[in-house]
Scaffold this active site. Structure first.
Site, short mmCIF file in Angstrom:
data_model
loop_
_atom_site.label_atom_id
_atom_site.label_comp_id
_atom_site.label_asym_id
_atom_site.label_seq_id
_atom_site.Cartn_x
_atom_site.Cartn_y
_atom_site.Cartn_z
N LYS A 293 0.86 -1.19 0.00
CA LYS A 293 0.00 0.00 0.00
C LYS A 293 0.89 1.23 0.00
O LYS A 293 1.84 1.30 0.76
CB LYS A 293 -0.85 -0.02 1.29
CG LYS A 293 -1.81 1.14 1.39
CD LYS A 293 -3.13 0.81 0.74
CE LYS A 293 -3.99 2.02 0.49
NZ LYS A 293 -3.73 2.71 -0.77
N SER B 76 -7.29 5.47 3.93
CA SER B 76 -7.23 4.73 2.66
C SER B 76 -7.67 3.29 2.90
O SER B 76 -8.39 2.70 2.10
CB SER B 76 -5.80 4.70 2.12
OG SER B 76 -5.54 5.86 1.39
N ASN C 95 -1.81 19.30 1.12
CA ASN C 95 -2.89 18.53 1.74
C ASN C 95 -2.66 18.28 3.24
O ASN C 95 -3.53 18.52 4.06
CB ASN C 95 -3.06 17.21 0.99
CG ASN C 95 -4.06 16.31 1.67
OD1 ASN C 95 -3.70 15.40 2.40
ND2 ASN C 95 -5.34 16.57 1.48
N LYS D 134 5.20 2.00 -2.99
CA LYS D 134 5.17 3.42 -3.38
C LYS D 134 5.40 3.51 -4.88
O LYS D 134 6.04 2.63 -5.46
CB LYS D 134 6.28 4.18 -2.64
CG LYS D 134 6.01 5.66 -2.51
CD LYS D 134 5.06 5.97 -1.39
CE LYS D 134 4.70 7.43 -1.32
NZ LYS D 134 3.91 7.75 -0.12
N THR E 28 -4.82 12.82 6.80
CA THR E 28 -3.42 12.86 7.22
C THR E 28 -3.19 14.03 8.17
O THR E 28 -2.57 13.88 9.23
CB THR E 28 -2.49 12.95 5.98
OG1 THR E 28 -2.87 11.93 5.07
CG2 THR E 28 -1.04 12.78 6.37
#
Ligand code: NAD
Length: 428
Positions: free
Chosen positions: A70, A362, A221, A106, A190
């Site tokens: 992930k 997520s 973000n 990633k 986040t």
């Protein structure tokens, strides 16, 4: 000796230190020091000009022992395979530290997305999926957004994957737009997660959060919602945020001594986290040099831009007043700067714990995709708070018990869980 700034070397060095503390078997260390799989490929894109430009793309799967790999996809002009490797490794520890059943991966593309038209961006996203779709999937590896990517881009990627495999597969990617398989609360996740960990650190340090101040690096973000959360949940004041100015090609710090209004600043910030400094100035904000944020006399520093920003040089400028460093970004502190924080007794909330809110939601997004049933925002944020707080508590407990720094304790918790899964699966 030159300072270590290669992110992958940093990630390996941090791992080696903890492997030593845990007295890990050398064979197990060798497995975990390297990614399980890595892919490097070219993505040719038909440009608006009619010509074809080829972009370099990457996907690295560090581990899938606890579940599908992930991790986000970063679109950045200075992306390298080593950066992607480091970020993939950190994802393994991040998922393990918050105890979600996923591994680490990633991806990246060497590109400045701001230089592309919407159509070119869509073609690049679809092209990236065409190169890698055989090696990702809801049970293999699930990408997500990171620097330079947006929910819309995740939507295009999900669509391309679904077309290629011949079935609607929302669970192949997270961070999708709302209404297109996305989860409420993902945008804030986040940044709010960063704040939940700062809240817990303040409780531990017996600080009155309403009397605290903070300085942020970055205003994308993560930083936007962390700054909003610092006001909203902690009642503290954010003195400044810094950002990369896309027009001037340099960074600035936007500050106000009596506290910035992050919601206003967000309203004058573009999708790449670049603030309209003229509008800020008109509202009485001061525009200072890019590194001014790190010198501020505040209680909390939140580096939330890119890796390697707090280093041997910049750490010298950190005020003695700083009690907490909350790593919103991945790998913002070099080992040299880390040693200075340890020596000075600064309470550091390590990246893969501090910014784990994104991957946690997520994960909630894939759970909702699997159920085809979506939770209200409040439920998502409550579940997020529970996960972040439990993770913080288990790391703090170990850090106190073993008398180790928070980063080491977080690694010990995470690596311990990954090794346990390897044992349970009979890999070692
Ligand atoms: P973003 O692209 O939305 O924002 C990045 C911000 O950093 C922008 O405001 C940009 O102007 C600023 N910036 C870039 N270079 C700078 C410099 N030299 N000085 C000052 N500011 C600079 O990215 P983001 O999603 O907020 O991610 C920030 C960091 O957090 C990255 O390290 C990323 O890997 C990490 N992270 C992101 C998420 C997520 O869910 N978005 C989750 C976990 C970790």
């Amino acid at each position: 000796m030159a300072e270590m700034t290669n992110a992958f070397q940093m990630a390996q060095k941090q791992f080696d230190g903890v492997a030593e503390l845990l007295n890990l078997d050398p064979d197990v260390r060798e497995i975990l020091r390297w990614p399980t799989r890595e892919f490097a490929f070219q993505v040719p894109v038909r440009m608006e000009s009619g010509g074809i430009r080829t972009f370099q793309g990457f996907r690295v799967q560090h581990s899938d022992v606890r579940g599908p790999s992930k991790g986000g996809i970063r679109f950045h002009p200075s992306e390298t395979l080593d950066t992607v490797r480091a970020l993939a490794m950190w994802m393994t520890w991040k998922c393990a530290v918050v105890d979600i059943p996923l591994g680490g991966g990633k991806g990246g593309v060497v590109v400045d997305p701001a230089t592309l038209s919407t159509t070119e961006k869509e073609r690049l996203c679809r092209g990236w999926i065409q190169q890698i779709y055989r090696n990702i999937g809801p049970r293999q590896d699930v990408p997500a957004p990171d620097v330079g990517t947006t929910p819309q881009m995740m939507g295009w990627m999900m669509d391309e994957y679904s077309k290629l495999v011949g079935e609607f597969t929302p669970g192949v990617i997270t961070g999708k737009p709302l209404g297109g398989g996305g989860s409420l609360g993902r945008t804030e996740a986040t940044g709010f997660g960063v704040i939940y960990t700062i809240r817990e650190a303040m409780k531990h340090l017996k600080m009155d959060s309403t009397k605290t101040t903070a300085a942020f690096q970055g205003f994308g973000n993560v930083s936007q919602y962390a700054a909003i959360g610092f006001n909203k949940f902690l009642g503290g004041k954010v003195i400044c945020v810094s950002y990369w100015d896309r027009e001037d090609r340099t960074s600035y710090t936007v500050s106000k001594a009596d506290g910035i209004d992050p919601v206003f600043l967000q309203s004058i910030t573009d999708q790449y986290g670049s603030i309209n400094k003229d509008m800020a100035r008109k509202e009485g904000y001061q525009i200072e040099s890019g590194d001014a944020w790190i010198e501020k006399d505040v209680d909390v520093l939140v580096p939330a831009a890119l890796e390697g920003q707090v280093n041997a040089e910049s750490v010298k400028k950190v005020s003695d007043r700083v009690k907490i460093v909350a790593e919103g970004a991945n790998g913002p502190t070099t080992p040299e700067a880390d040693a200075v924080f340890q020596k000075n007794g600064v309470f550091l909330i390590p990246d893969f714990l501090c910014n784990a809110g994104g991957v946690t939601v997520s994960y909630f997004e894939s759970v909702q995709n699997d159920m085809n049933y979506y939770w209200p925002q409040q439920e998502v944020l409550e579940k997020l708070d529970f996960k972040m707080t439990s993770a913080f508590e288990s790391v703090l407990e170990l850090s106190v018990k073993e008398k180790v720094f928070m980063r080491q304790a977080a690694y010990m918790v995470a690596i311990g869980r990954v090794v346990k899964a390897m044992e349970l699966r009979g890999w070692i």
